[in-house]
Scaffold this motif. Structure first.
Motif, PDB file in Angstrom:
ATOM      1  N   MET A   1      -2.196 -41.534  66.323  1.00 41.30           N
ATOM      2  CA  MET A   1      -1.182 -40.534  66.074  1.00 41.30           C
ATOM      3  C   MET A   1       0.137 -41.207  65.737  1.00 41.30           C
ATOM      4  O   MET A   1       0.468 -42.245  66.286  1.00 41.30           O
ATOM      5  N   LYS A   2       0.869 -40.570  64.832  1.00 41.88           N
ATOM      6  CA  LYS A   2       2.195 -41.102  64.512  1.00 41.88           C
ATOM      7  C   LYS A   2       3.212 -39.967  64.526  1.00 41.88           C
ATOM      8  O   LYS A   2       2.872 -38.800  64.336  1.00 41.88           O
ATOM      9  N   LEU A   3       4.457 -40.347  64.767  1.00 43.49           N
ATOM     10  CA  LEU A   3       5.559 -39.390  64.776  1.00 43.49           C
ATOM     11  C   LEU A   3       6.408 -39.603  63.539  1.00 43.49           C
ATOM     12  O   LEU A   3       6.563 -40.739  63.067  1.00 43.49           O
ATOM     13  N   ALA A   4       6.947 -38.525  63.011  1.00 45.38           N
ATOM     14  CA  ALA A   4       7.850 -38.605  61.864  1.00 45.38           C
ATOM     15  C   ALA A   4       8.963 -37.580  62.053  1.00 45.38           C
ATOM     16  O   ALA A   4       8.761 -36.543  62.693  1.00 45.38           O
ATOM     17  N   GLU A   5      10.128 -37.889  61.512  1.00 42.56           N
ATOM     18  CA  GLU A   5      11.239 -36.936  61.530  1.00 42.56           C
ATOM     19  C   GLU A   5      11.408 -36.366  60.137  1.00 42.56           C
ATOM     20  O   GLU A   5      11.112 -37.023  59.137  1.00 42.56           O
ATOM     21  N   GLY A   6      11.899 -35.144  60.088  1.00 43.20           N
ATOM     22  CA  GLY A   6      12.152 -34.511  58.810  1.00 43.20           C
ATOM     23  C   GLY A   6      12.989 -33.261  58.977  1.00 43.20           C
ATOM     24  O   GLY A   6      13.462 -32.948  60.075  1.00 43.20           O
ATOM     25  N   THR A   7      13.136 -32.539  57.877  1.00 47.17           N
ATOM     26  CA  THR A   7      13.909 -31.300  57.840  1.00 47.17           C
ATOM     27  C   THR A   7      13.001 -30.161  57.418  1.00 47.17           C
ATOM     28  O   THR A   7      12.266 -30.284  56.430  1.00 47.17           O
ATOM     29  N   VAL A   8      13.051 -29.046  58.141  1.00 48.68           N
ATOM     30  CA  VAL A   8      12.277 -27.863  57.768  1.00 48.68           C
ATOM     31  C   VAL A   8      12.880 -27.303  56.481  1.00 48.68           C
ATOM     32  O   VAL A   8      14.070 -26.973  56.431  1.00 48.68           O
ATOM     33  N   VAL A   9      12.053 -27.229  55.439  1.00 50.93           N
ATOM     34  CA  VAL A   9      12.533 -26.724  54.145  1.00 50.93           C
ATOM     35  C   VAL A   9      11.878 -25.406  53.757  1.00 50.93           C
ATOM     36  O   VAL A   9      12.270 -24.780  52.775  1.00 50.93           O
ATOM     37  N   GLY A  10      10.870 -24.992  54.520  1.00 51.60           N
ATOM     38  CA  GLY A  10      10.213 -23.733  54.222  1.00 51.60           C
ATOM     39  C   GLY A  10       9.449 -23.218  55.424  1.00 51.60           C
ATOM     40  O   GLY A  10       9.023 -23.984  56.282  1.00 51.60           O
ATOM     41  N   LEU A  11       9.285 -21.905  55.469  1.00 53.57           N
ATOM     42  CA  LEU A  11       8.580 -21.252  56.562  1.00 53.57           C
ATOM     43  C   LEU A  11       7.774 -20.115  55.960  1.00 53.57           C
ATOM     44  O   LEU A  11       8.341 -19.193  55.373  1.00 53.57           O
ATOM     45  N   ILE A  12       6.433 -20.221  56.082  1.00 52.99           N
ATOM     46  CA  ILE A  12       5.563 -19.189  55.523  1.00 52.99           C
ATOM     47  C   ILE A  12       4.426 -18.920  56.504  1.00 52.99           C
ATOM     48  O   ILE A  12       3.650 -19.823  56.823  1.00 52.99           O
ATOM     49  N   ALA A  13       4.345 -17.691  57.001  1.00 51.20           N
ATOM     50  CA  ALA A  13       3.238 -17.232  57.845  1.00 51.20           C
ATOM     51  C   ALA A  13       2.903 -18.188  58.986  1.00 51.20           C
ATOM     52  O   ALA A  13       1.749 -18.519  59.214  1.00 51.20           O
ATOM     53  N   TYR A  16       5.232 -24.414  58.789  1.00 56.80           N
ATOM     54  CA  TYR A  16       6.533 -24.989  58.470  1.00 56.80           C
ATOM     55  C   TYR A  16       6.331 -26.130  57.489  1.00 56.80           C
ATOM     56  O   TYR A  16       5.507 -27.010  57.735  1.00 56.80           O
ATOM     57  N   ASP A  17       7.055 -26.098  56.382  1.00 57.49           N
ATOM     58  CA  ASP A  17       7.059 -27.217  55.448  1.00 57.49           C
ATOM     59  C   ASP A  17       8.202 -28.122  55.852  1.00 57.49           C
ATOM     60  O   ASP A  17       9.364 -27.697  55.883  1.00 57.49           O
ATOM     61  N   VAL A  18       7.878 -29.373  56.185  1.00 60.47           N
ATOM     62  CA  VAL A  18       8.851 -30.333  56.677  1.00 60.47           C
ATOM     63  C   VAL A  18       8.959 -31.470  55.674  1.00 60.47           C
ATOM     64  O   VAL A  18       7.959 -32.119  55.347  1.00 60.47           O
ATOM     65  N   GLU A  19      10.183 -31.685  55.173  1.00 55.03           N
ATOM     66  CA  GLU A  19      10.420 -32.779  54.245  1.00 55.03           C
ATOM     67  C   GLU A  19      10.675 -34.048  55.059  1.00 55.03           C
ATOM     68  O   GLU A  19      11.625 -34.123  55.834  1.00 55.03           O
ATOM     69  N   THR A  20       9.790 -35.029  54.866  1.00 52.59           N
ATOM     70  CA  THR A  20       9.900 -36.318  55.551  1.00 52.59           C
ATOM     71  C   THR A  20      10.128 -37.401  54.500  1.00 52.59           C
ATOM     72  O   THR A  20      10.078 -37.128  53.300  1.00 52.59           O
ATOM     73  N   ALA A  21      10.320 -38.617  54.949  1.00 48.87           N
ATOM     74  CA  ALA A  21      10.481 -39.742  54.017  1.00 48.87           C
ATOM     75  C   ALA A  21       9.239 -39.915  53.154  1.00 48.87           C
ATOM     76  O   ALA A  21       9.322 -40.370  52.013  1.00 48.87           O
ATOM     77  N   ALA A  22       8.060 -39.524  53.666  1.00 50.22           N
ATOM     78  CA  ALA A  22       6.803 -39.674  52.935  1.00 50.22           C
ATOM     79  C   ALA A  22       6.486 -38.469  52.044  1.00 50.22           C
ATOM     80  O   ALA A  22       5.496 -38.486  51.320  1.00 50.22           O
ATOM     81  N   GLY A  23       7.299 -37.420  52.100  1.00 48.85           N
ATOM     82  CA  GLY A  23       7.040 -36.221  51.313  1.00 48.85           C
ATOM     83  C   GLY A  23       7.018 -34.996  52.203  1.00 48.85           C
ATOM     84  O   GLY A  23       7.336 -35.053  53.395  1.00 48.85           O
ATOM     85  N   ILE A  24       6.590 -33.872  51.638  1.00 49.28           N
ATOM     86  CA  ILE A  24       6.560 -32.613  52.389  1.00 49.28           C
ATOM     87  C   ILE A  24       5.228 -32.496  53.128  1.00 49.28           C
ATOM     88  O   ILE A  24       4.161 -32.688  52.547  1.00 49.28           O
ATOM     89  N   VAL A  25       5.329 -32.184  54.419  1.00 50.39           N
ATOM     90  CA  VAL A  25       4.155 -32.034  55.280  1.00 50.39           C
ATOM     91  C   VAL A  25       4.134 -30.598  55.773  1.00 50.39           C
ATOM     92  O   VAL A  25       5.139 -30.092  56.298  1.00 50.39           O
ATOM     93  N   ARG A  26       3.002 -29.915  55.609  1.00 53.27           N
ATOM     94  CA  ARG A  26       2.846 -28.555  56.154  1.00 53.27           C
ATOM     95  C   ARG A  26       2.340 -28.689  57.585  1.00 53.27           C
ATOM     96  O   ARG A  26       1.366 -29.377  57.843  1.00 53.27           O
ATOM     97  N   THR A  27       3.004 -28.010  58.506  1.00 57.77           N
ATOM     98  CA  THR A  27       2.707 -28.172  59.922  1.00 57.77           C
ATOM     99  C   THR A  27       2.808 -26.837  60.640  1.00 57.77           C
ATOM    100  O   THR A  27       3.334 -25.873  60.101  1.00 57.77           O
ATOM    101  N   ARG A  28       2.291 -26.802  61.840  1.00 57.39           N
ATOM    102  CA  ARG A  28       2.426 -25.639  62.731  1.00 57.39           C
ATOM    103  C   ARG A  28       3.224 -26.078  63.944  1.00 57.39           C
ATOM    104  O   ARG A  28       3.211 -27.249  64.309  1.00 57.39           O
ATOM    105  N   ALA A  29       3.866 -25.134  64.595  1.00 60.26           N
ATOM    106  CA  ALA A  29       4.633 -25.446  65.803  1.00 60.26           C
ATOM    107  C   ALA A  29       3.712 -25.389  67.023  1.00 60.26           C
ATOM    108  O   ALA A  29       2.813 -24.556  67.087  1.00 60.26           O
TER     109      ALA A  29
END
Length: 181
Positions: A1-13, A16-29
């Motif tokens: 497992m790895k941790l990454a920081e980013g900014t939430v750029v979108g929220l759909i259903a 959460y789409d999180v923009e990280t240094a590696a790109g946008i990651v779709r995630t759940r809370a």
């Protein structure tokens, strides 16, 4: 497992789409947010956990600078406040309420008067006179769409989060659609 920081750029259903240094990651809370009655917002700086199978979860909301409620946006640097000349009618009281709230949230504000073409003569001159006061005390004020189209993109700096605000029917969506072109 790895941790990454980013900014939430979108929220759909619930995703959460999180923009990280590696790109946008779709995630759940994680469920812990529901238990704490917290909800991540667009603009939040967050920590995500990515497991070996590529699944990702939002695990932490980093400290916020501010949070605007409608729509839910966090860490806002600047508001483009759309205030209408007519339909709905211009209101100094409403303008002052917006400016007071955003000042309390420590958010910079630029004022844009929409629909000035629908008003002529003394009424438009009075509104522009009122807005000149706000410009005098330090608020950037635009009363012409073409100035907004040219100058606002120049004002936005890397890493800032800008959002539109204003009363219903003031022309926020129309302005946004024109700025996207």
């Amino acid at each position: 497992m790895k941790l990454a920081e980013g900014t939430v750029v979108g929220l759909i259903a619930g995703y959460y789409d999180v923009e990280t240094a590696a790109g946008i990651v779709r995630t759940r809370a994680r469920g812990v947010f529901r238990q704490k009655k917290q909800k991540p917002a667009v603009g939040d700086r967050v920590e995500i956990q990515i497991d070996d199978q590529g699944m990702s979860y939002l695990v932490k909301i980093l400290p916020r600078l501010n949070r605007i409620g409608r729509p839910a946006v966090a860490n806002v640097s600047h508001i483009l406040l759309v205030i209408s000349a007519v339909e709905p009618d211009f209101s100094l009281e409403l303008l002052d309420r917006f400016l007071t709230f955003f000042s309390w949230q420590k958010v910079k504000v630029t004022i844009y008067l929409s629909k000035p073409d629908l008003l002529k003569g003394d009424k438009l001159a009075k509104i522009k006179e009122d807005l000149a006061y706000y410009q005098k005390i330090g608020y950037p004020v635009f009363t012409d769409y073409h100035d907004v189209e040219v100058k606002i993109p120049q004002m936005i700096k890397e890493g800032q989060i800008w959002t539109l605000a204003g009363q219903s029917g003031a022309g926020k969506s129309t302005l946004l659609n024109h700025l996207k072109k």
